[in-house]
Design an enzyme around this catalytic site. Structure first.
Site, PDB file in Angstrom:
ATOM      1  NE  ARG A  33      -3.951  -2.025   0.235  1.00 29.28           N
ATOM      2  CZ  ARG A  33      -3.942  -3.019  -0.638  1.00 29.28           C
ATOM      3  NH1 ARG A  33      -3.016  -3.107  -1.554  1.00 29.28           N
ATOM      4  NH2 ARG A  33      -4.869  -3.958  -0.585  1.00 29.28           N
TER       5      ARG A  33
ATOM      6  CD  GLU B 200      -2.229   3.718  -6.358  1.00 26.48           C
ATOM      7  OE1 GLU B 200      -3.224   3.188  -6.892  1.00 26.48           O
ATOM      8  OE2 GLU B 200      -1.348   3.058  -5.790  1.00 26.48           O
TER       9      GLU B 200
ATOM     10  CG  HIS C 107      -1.978  -0.228  -7.635  1.00 26.82           C
ATOM     11  ND1 HIS C 107      -2.607   0.490  -6.659  1.00 26.82           N
ATOM     12  CD2 HIS C 107      -2.034  -1.518  -7.226  1.00 26.82           C
ATOM     13  CE1 HIS C 107      -3.023  -0.326  -5.699  1.00 26.82           C
ATOM     14  NE2 HIS C 107      -2.683  -1.559  -6.027  1.00 26.82           N
TER      15      HIS C 107
END
Length: 187
Positions: A122, A151, A169
């Site tokens: 994370r 993000e 990601h």
């Protein structure tokens, strides 16, 4: 990501695309000390994948897993021992109040100058500004991140750092992984 960091794969590829023939092949992953913080599903899969490389594995988790560590030749270690001794520190924890900014100036300062940090867990587990500072000064050798506290990330200077591998990601985003998650949800 470990192999890419150790062997300078991304850096060498980008240099060659810019006309620079740099044959610095880095170091082997074999025999390195790998510190794994978070030994759940992802951490255990990583341990399985590292077996052929004969790495010394320092493991840390909030759950007592002594029998698993013994069976898989892992050394149960404190986070501080991992930061001080590991050649590669890799994070596989959820984001909680206890893990937010687990990687910060204090913990980065403990790491060896030749060490790499990998975060595929994370974003907010790593204090990105502190990591950027340590990468910029060369206080650690490099890092690879797949997750960010914001993000998509907006800090272009951070993303362009030559000793950083950054991906958008995609760690759990292969077609096969997405299909498996879908099947698991309906099964």
């Amino acid at each position: 990501l470990m192999l890419s960091l150790c062997r300078n794969i991304v850096h060498s590829s980008l240099a060659l695309k810019n006309g620079i023939w740099n044959k610095d092949g880095g170091h082997n992953l074999s025999g390195k000390i790998v510190g794994i913080i978070g030994v759940g599903y992802a951490g255990k899969e990583l341990i399985r994948l590292l077996k052929p490389f004969r790495c010394k594995i320092l493991a840390n988790d909030i759950i007592n897993q002594k029998s698993y560590y013994l069976k898989n030749n892992c050394v149960e270690s404190s986070k501080e021992e991992i930061f001080k001794h590991a050649d590669i520190v890799t994070i596989h924890t959820p984001l909680t109040k206890k893990t937010k900014f687990l990687i910060n100036q204090k913990t980065l300062r403990m790491m060896k100058k030749e060490a790499f940090l990998i975060n595929t867990a994370r974003g907010a587990v790593v204090h990105q500004t502190a990591l950027k500072e340590f990468l910029k000064k060369g206080s650690i050798a490099g890092a690879a991140v797949d997750v960010y506290d914001q993000e998509p990330p907006s800090d272009r200077e951070f993303l362009r750092m030559p000793n950083l591998i950054c991906t958008p990601h995609i760690g759990g985003g292969s077609q096969e992984a997405i299909q498996a998650m879908g099947l698991s949800a309906i099964g």
